[in-house]
Scaffold this motif. Structure first.
Motif, PDB file in Angstrom:
ATOM      1  N   PHE A   6      41.601  41.198  40.778  1.00  0.00           N
ATOM      2  CA  PHE A   6      40.144  41.911  40.395  1.00  0.00           C
ATOM      3  C   PHE A   6      39.436  41.635  41.505  1.00  0.00           C
ATOM      4  N   ARG A   7      38.431  42.630  41.937  1.00  0.00           N
ATOM      5  CA  ARG A   7      37.206  42.320  42.692  1.00  0.00           C
ATOM      6  C   ARG A   7      35.997  42.605  42.018  1.00  0.00           C
ATOM      7  N   ILE A   8      35.253  41.316  41.629  1.00  0.00           N
ATOM      8  CA  ILE A   8      33.789  41.637  40.846  1.00  0.00           C
ATOM      9  C   ILE A   8      32.943  41.376  41.523  1.00  0.00           C
ATOM     10  N   ARG A   9      31.611  41.858  41.310  1.00  0.00           N
ATOM     11  CA  ARG A   9      30.313  41.627  42.096  1.00  0.00           C
ATOM     12  C   ARG A   9      29.563  40.849  40.863  1.00  0.00           C
ATOM     13  N   ILE A  10      29.005  39.698  41.572  1.00  0.00           N
ATOM     14  CA  ILE A  10      28.520  38.768  40.633  1.00  0.00           C
ATOM     15  C   ILE A  10      26.950  38.708  41.345  1.00  0.00           C
ATOM     16  N   VAL A 116      33.672  38.603  44.359  1.00  0.00           N
ATOM     17  CA  VAL A 116      34.441  37.344  44.016  1.00  0.00           C
ATOM     18  C   VAL A 116      36.053  38.105  43.899  1.00  0.00           C
ATOM     19  N   ASP A 117      36.737  37.425  44.588  1.00  0.00           N
ATOM     20  CA  ASP A 117      38.433  37.865  44.533  1.00  0.00           C
ATOM     21  C   ASP A 117      38.950  37.137  43.341  1.00  0.00           C
ATOM     22  N   ALA A 118      39.592  37.680  42.424  1.00  0.00           N
ATOM     23  CA  ALA A 118      40.061  36.730  41.228  1.00  0.00           C
ATOM     24  C   ALA A 118      41.302  37.630  40.688  1.00  0.00           C
ATOM     25  N   SER A 119      42.205  36.690  40.047  1.00  0.00           N
ATOM     26  CA  SER A 119      43.062  37.336  39.201  1.00  0.00           C
ATOM     27  C   SER A 119      43.490  36.566  37.780  1.00  0.00           C
ATOM     28  N   ILE A 120      44.187  37.336  37.178  1.00  0.00           N
ATOM     29  CA  ILE A 120      44.510  36.738  35.727  1.00  0.00           C
ATOM     30  C   ILE A 120      46.108  36.675  35.592  1.00  0.00           C
ATOM     31  N   PRO A 160      20.462  34.155  34.051  1.00  0.00           N
ATOM     32  CA  PRO A 160      21.625  35.296  33.816  1.00  0.00           C
ATOM     33  C   PRO A 160      22.254  35.921  34.988  1.00  0.00           C
ATOM     34  N   ALA A 161      23.651  36.148  34.839  1.00  0.00           N
ATOM     35  CA  ALA A 161      24.350  36.893  35.942  1.00  0.00           C
ATOM     36  C   ALA A 161      24.485  38.310  35.571  1.00  0.00           C
ATOM     37  N   TYR A 162      24.538  39.188  36.487  1.00  0.00           N
ATOM     38  CA  TYR A 162      24.616  40.637  36.412  1.00  0.00           C
ATOM     39  C   TYR A 162      26.230  40.917  36.955  1.00  0.00           C
ATOM     40  N   VAL A 163      26.997  41.479  36.162  1.00  0.00           N
ATOM     41  CA  VAL A 163      28.521  41.573  36.506  1.00  0.00           C
ATOM     42  C   VAL A 163      28.996  42.887  36.671  1.00  0.00           C
ATOM     43  N   GLU A 164      29.582  43.462  37.641  1.00  0.00           N
ATOM     44  CA  GLU A 164      30.093  44.480  37.807  1.00  0.00           C
ATOM     45  C   GLU A 164      31.163  44.676  38.738  1.00  0.00           C
ATOM     46  N   ALA A 165      32.113  45.754  38.351  1.00  0.00           N
ATOM     47  CA  ALA A 165      33.409  46.034  39.264  1.00  0.00           C
ATOM     48  C   ALA A 165      32.962  46.498  40.504  1.00  0.00           C
ATOM     49  N   THR A 166      33.758  46.584  41.596  1.00  0.00           N
ATOM     50  CA  THR A 166      33.325  46.795  42.847  1.00  0.00           C
ATOM     51  C   THR A 166      34.592  47.296  43.684  1.00  0.00           C
ATOM     52  N   ASP A 167      34.901  48.556  44.294  1.00  0.00           N
ATOM     53  CA  ASP A 167      36.005  48.588  45.168  1.00  0.00           C
ATOM     54  C   ASP A 167      35.740  48.324  46.530  1.00  0.00           C
ATOM     55  N   ALA A 168      34.716  48.276  46.920  1.00  0.00           N
ATOM     56  CA  ALA A 168      34.547  47.827  48.410  1.00  0.00           C
ATOM     57  C   ALA A 168      33.634  46.517  48.497  1.00  0.00           C
TER      58      ALA A 168
END
Length: 217
Positions: A6-10, A116-120, A160-168
């Motif tokens: 996953f790639r997530i914006r924080i 953040v580049d992450a994986s599960i 607080p953190a704002y979290v969203e998906a991002t492609d780029a």
């Protein structure tokens, strides 16, 4: 072992990823730590069947500091006392927070923005019907809908953190420097000891080594 990436914006207006060597005053690391990033993602989705790993942090905004004082309590209830009280073996003593406050200095970050580049991956606690596609779909749905197990935060629950998906990945900061020893995460084995790694920012990107490569304190 199979993984889903996953790639997530924080991001958020304030953050404090406290250095463990400062036990009283709070002084933040320069950027988000892998353990803090994991905590943000677990706030969106946590299950015993899955394990989050952080692989890289892309810093999108200039590293900026702010300093202020906060009221904090000096004591906290121990885990063993809380469990004993919950099981009815003992009673917790009265505690009045207003009588136990102290002002402490905090050196925090402001206007932070990361990708953040992450994986599960699956853990040994996964059930027969658990699989990565299932949890990937759950995570993406919860992220899109703004659903959380608890409010994601940036080091301290007040931030607080704002979290969203991002492609780029938007442009990272053009900064390269050594960040010193950084907390990778806690080893929750019998000793519950922290693991550290030599962190480095390379043109705005910090690569996170594998868990096995981190050094136990």
């Amino acid at each position: 072992m199979s993984v889903s990436n996953f790639r997530i914006r924080i991001r958020g207006p304030l953050a404090c990823f406290t250095r463990p060597e400062f036990s009283t005053e709070r002084l933040s690391y320069e950027i988000i730590t892998p353990s803090a990033a994991r905590g943000v993602l677990e706030a969106v989705l946590w299950k015993p069947a899955i394990l989050w790993r952080i692989h890289a942090v892309h810093v999108l905004s200039e590293i900026k500091w702010t300093e202020f004082r906060r009221n904090e309590v000096n004591k906290r209830v121990s885990t063993s006392d809380a469990i004993s009280a919950a099981n009815g073996r003992t009673a917790l003593r009265d505690y009045f927070a207003d009588e136990d406050r102290a002002q402490r200095n905090t050196v925090a970050l402001r206007d932070v923005d990361y990708v953040v580049d992450a994986s599960i991956s699956m853990t040994e606690r996964a059930g027969a019907e658990d699989n990565l596609l299932k949890f990937q779909a759950i995570f993406e749905r919860r992220l899109q809908g703004g659903q959380h197990v608890y409010q994601p935060y940036l080091g301290c629950r007040e931030f607080p953190a704002y979290v969203e998906a991002t492609d780029a990945i938007p442009a990272t900061i053009d900064e390269t420097r050594e960040l010193g020893w950084m907390l990778h995460d806690m080893d929750y084995g019998a000793d519950r000891r922290p693991r550290f790694f030599q962190a480095r920012l390379d043109k705005g990107v910090m690569q996170v080594p594998a868990w096995e490569e981190a050094v136990t304190a």
